[in-house]
Design a protein around this motif. Structure first.
Motif, PDB file in Angstrom:
ATOM      1  N   HIS A  82       0.866  -1.177   0.000  1.00  0.00           N
ATOM      2  CA  HIS A  82       0.000   0.000   0.000  1.00  0.00           C
ATOM      3  C   HIS A  82       0.907   1.233   0.000  1.00  0.00           C
ATOM      4  N   LEU A  83       0.942   1.966  -1.096  1.00  0.00           N
ATOM      5  CA  LEU A  83       1.816   3.131  -1.229  1.00  0.00           C
ATOM      6  C   LEU A  83       1.040   4.420  -1.008  1.00  0.00           C
ATOM      7  N   ARG A  84       1.658   5.324  -0.241  1.00  0.00           N
ATOM      8  CA  ARG A  84       1.074   6.640   0.008  1.00  0.00           C
ATOM      9  C   ARG A  84       2.166   7.712  -0.017  1.00  0.00           C
ATOM     10  N   TYR A  85       1.775   8.870  -0.476  1.00  0.00           N
ATOM     11  CA  TYR A  85       2.629  10.048  -0.389  1.00  0.00           C
ATOM     12  C   TYR A  85       2.380  10.730   0.940  1.00  0.00           C
ATOM     13  N   ALA A  86       3.422  11.303   1.507  1.00  0.00           N
ATOM     14  CA  ALA A  86       3.322  12.168   2.675  1.00  0.00           C
ATOM     15  C   ALA A  86       3.670  13.584   2.212  1.00  0.00           C
ATOM     16  N   PHE A  87       2.744  14.512   2.400  1.00  0.00           N
ATOM     17  CA  PHE A  87       2.948  15.899   1.984  1.00  0.00           C
ATOM     18  C   PHE A  87       2.697  16.829   3.160  1.00  0.00           C
ATOM     19  N   TRP A  88       3.357  17.974   3.118  1.00  0.00           N
ATOM     20  CA  TRP A  88       3.158  19.052   4.089  1.00  0.00           C
ATOM     21  C   TRP A  88       3.492  20.342   3.371  1.00  0.00           C
ATOM     22  N   SER A  89       3.006  21.438   3.911  1.00  0.00           N
ATOM     23  CA  SER A  89       3.285  22.738   3.324  1.00  0.00           C
ATOM     24  C   SER A  89       4.771  23.067   3.493  1.00  0.00           C
ATOM     25  N   LYS A  90       5.312  23.690   2.478  1.00  0.00           N
ATOM     26  CA  LYS A  90       6.722  24.084   2.493  1.00  0.00           C
ATOM     27  C   LYS A  90       7.049  24.986   3.695  1.00  0.00           C
ATOM     28  N   LYS A  91       6.060  25.723   4.184  1.00  0.00           N
ATOM     29  CA  LYS A  91       6.298  26.629   5.318  1.00  0.00           C
ATOM     30  C   LYS A  91       6.602  25.865   6.608  1.00  0.00           C
ATOM     31  N   TYR A  92       6.307  24.562   6.660  1.00  0.00           N
ATOM     32  CA  TYR A  92       6.564  23.756   7.854  1.00  0.00           C
ATOM     33  C   TYR A  92       7.915  23.043   7.819  1.00  0.00           C
ATOM     34  N   GLY A  93       8.670  23.244   6.742  1.00  0.00           N
ATOM     35  CA  GLY A  93       9.987  22.646   6.616  1.00  0.00           C
ATOM     36  C   GLY A  93      10.185  22.063   5.240  1.00  0.00           C
ATOM     37  N   LYS A  94      11.393  22.173   4.731  1.00  0.00           N
ATOM     38  CA  LYS A  94      11.663  21.635   3.398  1.00  0.00           C
ATOM     39  C   LYS A  94      11.636  20.108   3.425  1.00  0.00           C
ATOM     40  N   GLY A  95      12.452  19.511   4.278  1.00  0.00           N
ATOM     41  CA  GLY A  95      12.507  18.055   4.376  1.00  0.00           C
ATOM     42  C   GLY A  95      11.724  17.565   5.575  1.00  0.00           C
ATOM     43  N   ILE A  96      11.463  16.266   5.613  1.00  0.00           N
ATOM     44  CA  ILE A  96      10.720  15.703   6.740  1.00  0.00           C
ATOM     45  C   ILE A  96      11.508  15.869   8.034  1.00  0.00           C
ATOM     46  N   ASP A  97      12.826  15.872   7.947  1.00  0.00           N
ATOM     47  CA  ASP A  97      13.631  16.097   9.147  1.00  0.00           C
ATOM     48  C   ASP A  97      13.404  17.500   9.697  1.00  0.00           C
ATOM     49  N   ASP A  98      13.351  18.498   8.817  1.00  0.00           N
ATOM     50  CA  ASP A  98      13.072  19.882   9.239  1.00  0.00           C
ATOM     51  C   ASP A  98      11.692  19.978   9.869  1.00  0.00           C
ATOM     52  N   ILE A 105       5.227  17.758  12.793  1.00  0.00           N
ATOM     53  CA  ILE A 105       4.885  16.445  12.248  1.00  0.00           C
ATOM     54  C   ILE A 105       3.372  16.271  12.094  1.00  0.00           C
ATOM     55  N   GLU A 106       2.591  16.923  12.939  1.00  0.00           N
ATOM     56  CA  GLU A 106       1.127  16.797  12.831  1.00  0.00           C
ATOM     57  C   GLU A 106       0.579  17.488  11.580  1.00  0.00           C
ATOM     58  N   LYS A 107       1.407  18.284  10.906  1.00  0.00           N
ATOM     59  CA  LYS A 107       0.993  18.968   9.679  1.00  0.00           C
ATOM     60  C   LYS A 107       1.160  18.075   8.448  1.00  0.00           C
ATOM     61  N   VAL A 108       1.801  16.927   8.616  1.00  0.00           N
ATOM     62  CA  VAL A 108       2.008  16.002   7.506  1.00  0.00           C
ATOM     63  C   VAL A 108       0.717  15.235   7.255  1.00  0.00           C
ATOM     64  N   LYS A 109       0.324  15.180   5.986  1.00  0.00           N
ATOM     65  CA  LYS A 109      -0.880  14.447   5.598  1.00  0.00           C
ATOM     66  C   LYS A 109      -0.503  13.345   4.613  1.00  0.00           C
ATOM     67  N   LEU A 110      -1.196  12.219   4.733  1.00  0.00           N
ATOM     68  CA  LEU A 110      -0.948  11.081   3.849  1.00  0.00           C
ATOM     69  C   LEU A 110      -2.019  11.025   2.769  1.00  0.00           C
ATOM     70  N   TYR A 111      -1.590  10.672   1.566  1.00  0.00           N
ATOM     71  CA  TYR A 111      -2.486  10.610   0.413  1.00  0.00           C
ATOM     72  C   TYR A 111      -2.277   9.309  -0.330  1.00  0.00           C
ATOM     73  N   GLU A 112      -3.367   8.662  -0.676  1.00  0.00           N
ATOM     74  CA  GLU A 112      -3.286   7.466  -1.512  1.00  0.00           C
ATOM     75  C   GLU A 112      -2.540   7.836  -2.786  1.00  0.00           C
ATOM     76  N   LEU A 113      -1.752   6.905  -3.281  1.00  0.00           N
ATOM     77  CA  LEU A 113      -0.912   7.152  -4.448  1.00  0.00           C
ATOM     78  C   LEU A 113      -1.716   7.721  -5.612  1.00  0.00           C
ATOM     79  N   SER A 114      -2.805   7.070  -5.972  1.00  0.00           N
ATOM     80  CA  SER A 114      -3.583   7.508  -7.137  1.00  0.00           C
ATOM     81  C   SER A 114      -4.190   8.892  -6.924  1.00  0.00           C
ATOM     82  N   ASP A 115      -4.642   9.194  -5.708  1.00  0.00           N
ATOM     83  CA  ASP A 115      -5.206  10.514  -5.418  1.00  0.00           C
ATOM     84  C   ASP A 115      -4.137  11.598  -5.539  1.00  0.00           C
ATOM     85  N   ALA A 116      -2.963  11.334  -4.981  1.00  0.00           N
ATOM     86  CA  ALA A 116      -1.867  12.309  -5.037  1.00  0.00           C
ATOM     87  C   ALA A 116      -1.462  12.583  -6.477  1.00  0.00           C
ATOM     88  N   ILE A 117      -1.351  11.538  -7.267  1.00  0.00           N
ATOM     89  CA  ILE A 117      -0.953  11.695  -8.670  1.00  0.00           C
ATOM     90  C   ILE A 117      -1.987  12.521  -9.423  1.00  0.00           C
TER      91      ILE A 117
END
Length: 162
Positions: A82-98, A105-117
């Motif tokens: 089951h593949l999903r993208y994790a996205f967040w607004s650039k204002k919350y950090g460039k990389g997931i580490d940032d 981290i609570e600003k990160v949202k997961l999206y089904e692969l097909s929906d994200a595409i």
């Protein structure tokens, strides 16, 4: 969790995900994913794959297309994952580490692969139309940054991130 693999863009991001208790693998840039399917095959008992690429991927469609190719290759080789993208607004950090370090981290949202595409490619097509072009090669060099910023903003909005 132990049945989830996080794919990140870069070693430090992967290390940050591992510190949080995840199984993580890094690619050294979105375009350098070749061989990832062999790496995934060596990891036991994973059911989910989350793609954590830098937040600017939403404004740089060439990078998004590379991530899409990687995801499709993984799906082709491992159709049960089951593949999903994790996205967040650039204002919350460039990389997931940032994003994690900044406490976002609570600003990160997961999206089904097909929906994200569908959402990301739709936003890209709409921005091409707005600029009166059919492909990026037609864009004048002095307009590239403006195009990327507009695409980033539109895509974040459509994903409900901003």
């Amino acid at each position: 969790g132990k049945h989830t693999l996080c794919i990140t863009e870069g070693r430090f991001k992967s290390e940050k995900m591992t510190e949080s208790g995840n199984i993580s693998v890094s690619v050294q840039g979105v375009a350098s994913w070749q061989g990832i399917e062999e790496t995934i095959g060596k990891i036991r008992d994973i059911h989910n794959v989350f793609l954590f690429f830098d937040s600017d991927i939403l404004g740089k469609h060439v990078l998004f297309v590379q991530s899409e190719k990687m995801a499709e290759k993984i799906r082709e080789r491992y159709p049960a994952l089951h593949l999903r993208y994790a996205f967040w607004s650039k204002k919350y950090g460039k990389g997931i580490d940032d994003c994690i370090i900044a406490g976002n981290i609570e600003k990160v949202k997961l999206y089904e692969l097909s929906d994200a595409i569908k959402i990301c490619n739709g936003a890209f097509q709409d921005v091409l139309k707005k600029y009166g072009i059919t492909c990026l090669q037609e864009l004048k060099q002095e307009k590239v940054k403006e195009f990327e910023c507009y695409l980033q903003s539109l895509t974040e909005s459509r994903l409900g991130l901003s």
